[in-house]
Design a protein around this motif. Sequence first.
Motif, PDB file in Angstrom:
ATOM      1  N   HIS A 112      -5.019 -10.910  -7.459  1.00 40.88           N
ATOM      2  CA  HIS A 112      -4.659 -10.275  -8.863  1.00 40.88           C
ATOM      3  C   HIS A 112      -3.682 -10.152  -8.610  1.00 40.88           C
ATOM      4  CE1 HIS A 112      -8.382  -7.622  -8.937  1.00 40.88           C
ATOM      5  NE2 HIS A 112      -8.440  -7.893  -7.821  1.00 40.88           N
ATOM      6  N   GLU A 113      -3.049 -10.898 -10.272  1.00 42.82           N
ATOM      7  CA  GLU A 113      -1.420 -11.246 -10.117  1.00 42.82           C
ATOM      8  C   GLU A 113      -0.370  -9.880 -10.511  1.00 42.82           C
ATOM      9  OE1 GLU A 113       1.476 -13.971 -12.676  1.00 42.82           O
ATOM     10  OE2 GLU A 113      -1.306 -13.841 -12.958  1.00 42.82           O
ATOM     11  N   ILE A 114       0.530  -9.027  -9.659  1.00 37.82           N
ATOM     12  CA  ILE A 114       0.662  -8.478 -10.029  1.00 37.82           C
ATOM     13  C   ILE A 114       2.115  -8.384 -10.657  1.00 37.82           C
ATOM     14  CG2 ILE A 114       1.854  -5.852  -8.904  1.00 37.82           C
ATOM     15  CD1 ILE A 114      -0.969  -6.312  -8.257  1.00 37.82           C
ATOM     16  N   ALA A 115       2.809  -7.743 -11.695  1.00 33.47           N
ATOM     17  CA  ALA A 115       4.148  -7.944 -11.700  1.00 33.47           C
ATOM     18  C   ALA A 115       5.315  -6.610 -11.562  1.00 33.47           C
ATOM     19  CB  ALA A 115       4.427  -8.453 -13.429  1.00 33.47           C
ATOM     20  N   TYR A 116       5.990  -6.678 -10.267  1.00 35.20           N
ATOM     21  CA  TYR A 116       6.895  -5.595  -9.872  1.00 35.20           C
ATOM     22  C   TYR A 116       8.222  -5.925 -10.531  1.00 35.20           C
ATOM     23  CZ  TYR A 116       3.940  -6.072  -6.484  1.00 35.20           C
ATOM     24  OH  TYR A 116       2.535  -6.200  -5.254  1.00 35.20           O
ATOM     25  N   PHE A 117       8.457  -4.483 -11.151  1.00 32.05           N
ATOM     26  CA  PHE A 117       9.651  -4.497 -11.304  1.00 32.05           C
ATOM     27  C   PHE A 117      10.817  -4.473 -11.376  1.00 32.05           C
ATOM     28  CE2 PHE A 117      13.995  -1.835 -13.054  1.00 32.05           C
ATOM     29  CZ  PHE A 117      13.822  -1.689 -14.002  1.00 32.05           C
ATOM     30  N   GLY A 118      11.820  -6.128 -12.221  1.00 33.21           N
ATOM     31  CA  GLY A 118      12.655  -6.789 -12.168  1.00 33.21           C
ATOM     32  C   GLY A 118      12.734  -8.258 -11.349  1.00 33.21           C
ATOM     33  N   GLU A 119      11.296  -8.663 -11.371  1.00 32.96           N
ATOM     34  CA  GLU A 119      10.825  -9.725 -10.744  1.00 32.96           C
ATOM     35  C   GLU A 119       9.156 -10.517 -11.438  1.00 32.96           C
ATOM     36  OE1 GLU A 119       9.295  -8.989  -6.420  1.00 32.96           O
ATOM     37  OE2 GLU A 119      11.538  -7.313  -5.713  1.00 32.96           O
ATOM     38  N   PRO A 120       9.244 -11.612 -10.475  1.00 35.13           N
ATOM     39  CA  PRO A 120       8.046 -12.101 -11.846  1.00 35.13           C
ATOM     40  C   PRO A 120       6.967 -11.854 -10.882  1.00 35.13           C
ATOM     41  CG  PRO A 120       9.424 -13.764  -9.844  1.00 35.13           C
ATOM     42  CD  PRO A 120      10.322 -12.433 -10.120  1.00 35.13           C
ATOM     43  N   SER A 121       6.219 -11.760 -11.727  1.00 28.81           N
ATOM     44  CA  SER A 121       4.691 -12.140 -11.064  1.00 28.81           C
ATOM     45  C   SER A 121       4.040 -12.271 -10.029  1.00 28.81           C
ATOM     46  CB  SER A 121       3.714 -12.236 -12.375  1.00 28.81           C
ATOM     47  OG  SER A 121       3.280 -11.250 -12.993  1.00 28.81           O
ATOM     48  N   ARG A 122       3.741 -11.859  -8.727  1.00 27.25           N
ATOM     49  CA  ARG A 122       3.243 -12.903  -7.905  1.00 27.25           C
ATOM     50  C   ARG A 122       0.768 -12.431  -7.578  1.00 27.25           C
ATOM     51  NH1 ARG A 122       8.373 -10.828  -3.960  1.00 27.25           N
ATOM     52  NH2 ARG A 122       9.147 -11.986  -5.080  1.00 27.25           N
ATOM     53  N   MET A 123       0.986 -13.180  -6.793  1.00 25.10           N
ATOM     54  CA  MET A 123      -0.202 -12.870  -6.801  1.00 25.10           C
ATOM     55  C   MET A 123      -0.531 -12.235  -5.573  1.00 25.10           C
ATOM     56  SD  MET A 123      -2.034 -14.599  -9.311  1.00 25.10           S
ATOM     57  CE  MET A 123      -4.171 -14.720  -7.762  1.00 25.10           C
ATOM     58  N   ASN A 124      -1.787 -10.937  -4.848  1.00 26.00           N
ATOM     59  CA  ASN A 124      -1.745 -10.378  -4.376  1.00 26.00           C
ATOM     60  C   ASN A 124      -2.838 -10.680  -4.218  1.00 26.00           C
ATOM     61  OD1 ASN A 124       0.789  -8.135  -3.861  1.00 26.00           O
ATOM     62  ND2 ASN A 124       1.346  -9.281  -5.248  1.00 26.00           N
ATOM     63  N   ILE A 125      -3.564 -10.354  -2.488  1.00 23.01           N
ATOM     64  CA  ILE A 125      -4.792  -9.533  -2.685  1.00 23.01           C
ATOM     65  C   ILE A 125      -4.977  -8.217  -2.371  1.00 23.01           C
ATOM     66  CG2 ILE A 125      -6.831 -10.297  -1.007  1.00 23.01           C
ATOM     67  CD1 ILE A 125      -5.819 -12.816  -2.069  1.00 23.01           C
ATOM     68  N   LEU A 126      -6.378  -8.029  -3.000  1.00 21.33           N
ATOM     69  CA  LEU A 126      -6.567  -6.461  -3.108  1.00 21.33           C
ATOM     70  C   LEU A 126      -7.461  -5.863  -1.766  1.00 21.33           C
ATOM     71  CD1 LEU A 126      -6.625  -3.884  -4.751  1.00 21.33           C
ATOM     72  CD2 LEU A 126      -8.347  -4.587  -6.374  1.00 21.33           C
ATOM     73  N   TYR A 127      -7.358  -5.441  -1.383  1.00 27.10           N
ATOM     74  CA  TYR A 127      -8.514  -5.147  -0.049  1.00 27.10           C
ATOM     75  C   TYR A 127      -8.842  -3.546  -0.818  1.00 27.10           C
ATOM     76  CZ  TYR A 127      -6.546  -8.992   3.240  1.00 27.10           C
ATOM     77  OH  TYR A 127      -6.509 -10.318   3.053  1.00 27.10           O
ATOM     78  N   GLN A 128      -9.984  -3.369   0.233  1.00 28.68           N
ATOM     79  CA  GLN A 128     -10.310  -1.424  -0.227  1.00 28.68           C
ATOM     80  C   GLN A 128     -10.756  -1.176   0.952  1.00 28.68           C
ATOM     81  OE1 GLN A 128     -13.203  -0.872  -3.224  1.00 28.68           O
ATOM     82  NE2 GLN A 128     -14.695  -1.329  -1.307  1.00 28.68           N
ATOM     83  N   ILE A 129     -11.096   0.321   1.918  1.00 28.41           N
ATOM     84  CA  ILE A 129     -11.185   0.631   2.654  1.00 28.41           C
ATOM     85  C   ILE A 129     -11.921   2.164   2.764  1.00 28.41           C
ATOM     86  CG2 ILE A 129     -10.898   1.983   5.176  1.00 28.41           C
ATOM     87  CD1 ILE A 129      -8.257   0.422   5.912  1.00 28.41           C
ATOM     88  N   LYS A 130     -13.319   2.055   2.726  1.00 30.99           N
ATOM     89  CA  LYS A 130     -14.084   3.635   2.110  1.00 30.99           C
ATOM     90  C   LYS A 130     -13.471   4.046   3.062  1.00 30.99           C
ATOM     91  CE  LYS A 130     -16.639   1.107  -1.277  1.00 30.99           C
ATOM     92  NZ  LYS A 130     -17.634   1.466  -1.646  1.00 30.99           N
ATOM     93  N   LYS A 131     -13.641   5.643   2.947  1.00 36.14           N
ATOM     94  CA  LYS A 131     -14.151   6.724   3.998  1.00 36.14           C
ATOM     95  C   LYS A 131     -15.349   6.385   4.922  1.00 36.14           C
ATOM     96  CE  LYS A 131     -13.941  11.688   4.498  1.00 36.14           C
ATOM     97  NZ  LYS A 131     -13.675  13.008   3.590  1.00 36.14           N
ATOM     98  N   GLU A 132     -16.546   6.181   4.740  1.00 38.52           N
ATOM     99  CA  GLU A 132     -18.039   6.015   4.837  1.00 38.52           C
ATOM    100  C   GLU A 132     -18.217   4.832   6.329  1.00 38.52           C
ATOM    101  OE1 GLU A 132     -18.697   3.845   0.562  1.00 38.52           O
ATOM    102  OE2 GLU A 132     -17.173   5.941   1.675  1.00 38.52           O
ATOM    103  N   ASN A 133     -16.842   3.366   5.252  1.00 34.50           N
ATOM    104  CA  ASN A 133     -16.781   2.594   6.232  1.00 34.50           C
ATOM    105  C   ASN A 133     -15.503   2.996   7.945  1.00 34.50           C
ATOM    106  OD1 ASN A 133     -19.013   1.187   5.315  1.00 34.50           O
ATOM    107  ND2 ASN A 133     -17.394   0.212   3.785  1.00 34.50           N
ATOM    108  N   TRP A 134     -15.040   3.692   7.172  1.00 32.01           N
ATOM    109  CA  TRP A 134     -14.024   3.775   8.422  1.00 32.01           C
ATOM    110  C   TRP A 134     -14.444   4.910   9.798  1.00 32.01           C
ATOM    111  CZ3 TRP A 134      -9.669   2.842   9.425  1.00 32.01           C
ATOM    112  CH2 TRP A 134      -8.366   3.061  10.793  1.00 32.01           C
ATOM    113  N   LEU A 135     -14.983   6.083   8.997  1.00 30.96           N
ATOM    114  CA  LEU A 135     -15.782   6.659   9.999  1.00 30.96           C
ATOM    115  C   LEU A 135     -16.884   6.138  10.655  1.00 30.96           C
ATOM    116  CD1 LEU A 135     -15.329  10.352   7.120  1.00 30.96           C
ATOM    117  CD2 LEU A 135     -13.900   9.184   9.121  1.00 30.96           C
TER     118      LEU A 135
END
Length: 61
Positions: free
Chosen positions: A38-61
């Motif tokens: 995902h391309e994310i635009a941070y305040f006052g900086e140019p957009s950068r590519m990020n990887i979105l990671y997800q952890i679900k509660k049922e997978n954590w326990l």
Amino acid sequence: MLDYIFQFVDTVYFHVGKDNIRSRIAMEKLGAENKGEHEIAYFGEPSRMNILYQIKKENWL
């Protein structure tokens, strides 16, 4: 920290810089699921590519 937050939510998302290999490896060791780039635009900086990671509660326990 994740044990605490999972008392209140069922899913946690992390945005990690695409080139931040060390943090990406850490997310995968925690069992986080890569949900894509995902391309994310941070305040006052140019957009950068990020990887979105997800952890679900049922997978954590």
